[in-house]
Design a protein around this motif. Structure first.
Motif, mmCIF file in Angstrom:
data_model
loop_
_atom_site.group_PDB
_atom_site.id
_atom_site.type_symbol
_atom_site.label_atom_id
_atom_site.label_comp_id
_atom_site.label_asym_id
_atom_site.label_seq_id
_atom_site.Cartn_x
_atom_site.Cartn_y
_atom_site.Cartn_z
ATOM 1 N N LYS A 176 -0.595 4.843 -11.265
ATOM 2 C CA LYS A 176 -1.693 4.218 -10.514
ATOM 3 C C LYS A 176 -2.797 3.769 -11.468
ATOM 4 O O LYS A 176 -3.318 2.651 -11.361
ATOM 5 C CB LYS A 176 -2.265 5.203 -9.487
ATOM 6 C CG LYS A 176 -1.388 5.443 -8.279
ATOM 7 C CD LYS A 176 -2.051 6.434 -7.330
ATOM 8 C CE LYS A 176 -1.185 6.691 -6.107
ATOM 9 N NZ LYS A 176 -1.789 7.711 -5.207
ATOM 10 N N LEU A 179 6.164 -4.143 -9.320
ATOM 11 C CA LEU A 179 4.718 -4.315 -9.187
ATOM 12 C C LEU A 179 4.155 -5.275 -10.229
ATOM 13 O O LEU A 179 3.078 -5.840 -10.040
ATOM 14 C CB LEU A 179 4.020 -2.956 -9.278
ATOM 15 C CG LEU A 179 4.282 -2.059 -8.061
ATOM 16 C CD1 LEU A 179 3.820 -0.633 -8.330
ATOM 17 C CD2 LEU A 179 3.592 -2.614 -6.821
ATOM 18 N N VAL A 226 -0.129 -8.406 -5.082
ATOM 19 C CA VAL A 226 -0.324 -7.139 -5.797
ATOM 20 C C VAL A 226 -1.717 -7.111 -6.412
ATOM 21 O O VAL A 226 -2.401 -6.083 -6.395
ATOM 22 C CB VAL A 226 0.759 -6.951 -6.878
ATOM 23 C CG1 VAL A 226 0.508 -5.674 -7.682
ATOM 24 C CG2 VAL A 226 2.150 -6.914 -6.247
ATOM 25 N N ILE A 284 -4.623 -4.223 -5.912
ATOM 26 C CA ILE A 284 -5.259 -3.394 -6.937
ATOM 27 C C ILE A 284 -6.755 -3.710 -7.047
ATOM 28 O O ILE A 284 -7.542 -2.842 -7.444
ATOM 29 C CB ILE A 284 -4.548 -3.514 -8.308
ATOM 30 C CG1 ILE A 284 -4.579 -4.935 -8.851
ATOM 31 C CG2 ILE A 284 -3.112 -3.023 -8.205
ATOM 32 C CD1 ILE A 284 -3.955 -5.055 -10.239
ATOM 33 N N ASN A 321 0.829 -1.207 0.000
ATOM 34 C CA ASN A 321 0.000 0.000 0.000
ATOM 35 C C ASN A 321 0.864 1.258 0.000
ATOM 36 O O ASN A 321 0.557 2.241 -0.686
ATOM 37 C CB ASN A 321 -0.924 -0.010 1.217
ATOM 38 C CG ASN A 321 -1.998 1.057 1.131
ATOM 39 O OD1 ASN A 321 -2.773 1.101 0.174
ATOM 40 N ND2 ASN A 321 -2.047 1.932 2.122
ATOM 41 N N TYR A 366 2.200 1.652 -3.493
ATOM 42 C CA TYR A 366 1.139 2.150 -4.376
ATOM 43 C C TYR A 366 0.918 3.650 -4.170
ATOM 44 O O TYR A 366 0.803 4.415 -5.131
ATOM 45 C CB TYR A 366 -0.160 1.384 -4.117
ATOM 46 C CG TYR A 366 -1.343 1.921 -4.887
ATOM 47 C CD1 TYR A 366 -1.568 1.532 -6.201
ATOM 48 C CD2 TYR A 366 -2.228 2.833 -4.303
ATOM 49 C CE1 TYR A 366 -2.644 2.038 -6.918
ATOM 50 C CE2 TYR A 366 -3.299 3.340 -5.013
ATOM 51 C CZ TYR A 366 -3.504 2.942 -6.316
ATOM 52 O OH TYR A 366 -4.567 3.454 -7.026
ATOM 53 N N LYS A 388 -8.058 -1.480 -4.287
ATOM 54 C CA LYS A 388 -7.946 -0.068 -4.663
ATOM 55 C C LYS A 388 -8.921 0.284 -5.780
ATOM 56 O O LYS A 388 -9.505 1.374 -5.793
ATOM 57 C CB LYS A 388 -6.512 0.246 -5.099
ATOM 58 C CG LYS A 388 -5.498 0.245 -3.971
ATOM 59 C CD LYS A 388 -5.749 1.389 -3.008
ATOM 60 C CE LYS A 388 -4.703 1.445 -1.918
ATOM 61 N NZ LYS A 388 -4.976 2.545 -0.948
ATOM 62 N N LEU A 396 -1.695 0.747 -13.486
ATOM 63 C CA LEU A 396 -1.623 -0.446 -12.642
ATOM 64 C C LEU A 396 -3.022 -0.976 -12.329
ATOM 65 O O LEU A 396 -3.267 -2.187 -12.396
ATOM 66 C CB LEU A 396 -0.874 -0.130 -11.347
ATOM 67 C CG LEU A 396 -0.716 -1.299 -10.364
ATOM 68 C CD1 LEU A 396 0.139 -2.409 -10.966
ATOM 69 C CD2 LEU A 396 -0.108 -0.819 -9.051
#
Length: 245
Positions: free
Chosen positions: A141, A193, A214, A218, A130, A133, A221, A144
């Motif tokens: 961002k 990543l 990872v 994501i 985190n 990121y 997120k 990703l």
């Protein structure tokens, strides 16, 4: 599940072996018929190995660390708990942040070593990812988060991904947007990543995959930022917000 899979294998004395890797102890026990002698638990990297991976990732070699970075480097390595993913990811991030004050800020934000060693999939490792990121630029961002479109374990073509980023209008810088997108891809690789799979003779990454930790990050997120919600018929459907991509 393993009981079903194992029925496809012959039970004879030909000395064949199947190696299963997992982070879940119960799965390892089931695959080894609950015989501990068939289980091998990987140990974290020791201090020398951790230092070699970290310093190699940041400075190119163990001897490249400036004197004023040595103390904070040691403290960061200690907090990574010998976990390769944590060490490589933090090293990749700090390689572009050669500022001692910034390194101290990252050191202070890292979780304790005990929370990392309790379980490789613990909240501690999630905290590290985190932090990485949150230190990405907005355009990285976005690129990703788009990877949530791919299922776990999928091999992703660099050129296919570049074209999709351009088509989605994620790339606004530079006259040659595909060239800019390739630079974004390479930066995500260098930050650890996304993981390289195939390379060409010039050592350029052609395909990649995503570590499941990872991918978990994501996914969370993407849901949190209302970016993309990937709904599968094999999982419980999350509560959908009013607007989704």
């Amino acid at each position: 599940t393993w009981d079903i899979i194992s029925r496809a294998f012959p039970d004879d004395d030909y000395c064949s072996r199947i190696i299963v890797t997992t982070e879940i102890k119960d799965v390892a026990l089931a695959c080894s018929r609950y015989q501990f002698k068939y289980m091998y638990e990987m140990s974290p990297l020791n201090g020398d190995q951790s230092r070699q991976v970290f310093l190699g990732g940041v400075f190119g070699s163990e001897n490249g660390c400036p004197p004023d970075f040595k103390e904070v480097t040691y403290e960061i390595i200690q907090k990574c708990g010998g976990l390769p993913l944590a060490i490589e990811s933090i090293a990749s991030m700090l390689a572009s942040e050669l500022n001692a004050d910034q390194w101290k800020r990252i050191r202070d934000s890292l979780p304790s070593i005990s929370s990392l060693r309790t379980s490789p999939s613990s909240e501690g490792l999630k905290e590290i990812l985190n932090i990485i990121y949150n230190n990405l630029s907005p355009y990285l961002k976005t690129c990703l988060l788009y990877l949530i479109m791919y299922p776990e374990g999928n091999t992703i073509s660099k050129e296919e991904l570049v074209k999709q980023w351009v088509a989605e209008d994620f790339i606004s810088e530079g006259l040659d947007r595909e060239k800019t997108a390739r630079g974004y891809f390479d930066e995500l690789v260098s930050r650890g990543l996304i993981q390289p799979v195939d390379r060409n003779y010039n050592d350029e990454v052609l395909t990649c995959t995503i570590h499941h930790m990872v991918l978990d990050l994501i996914w969370y997120k993407s849901l949190e930022e209302n970016f993309i919600i990937n709904v599968s018929c094999f999982q419980t459907t999350p509560g959908l917000p009013d607007k989704v991509r």
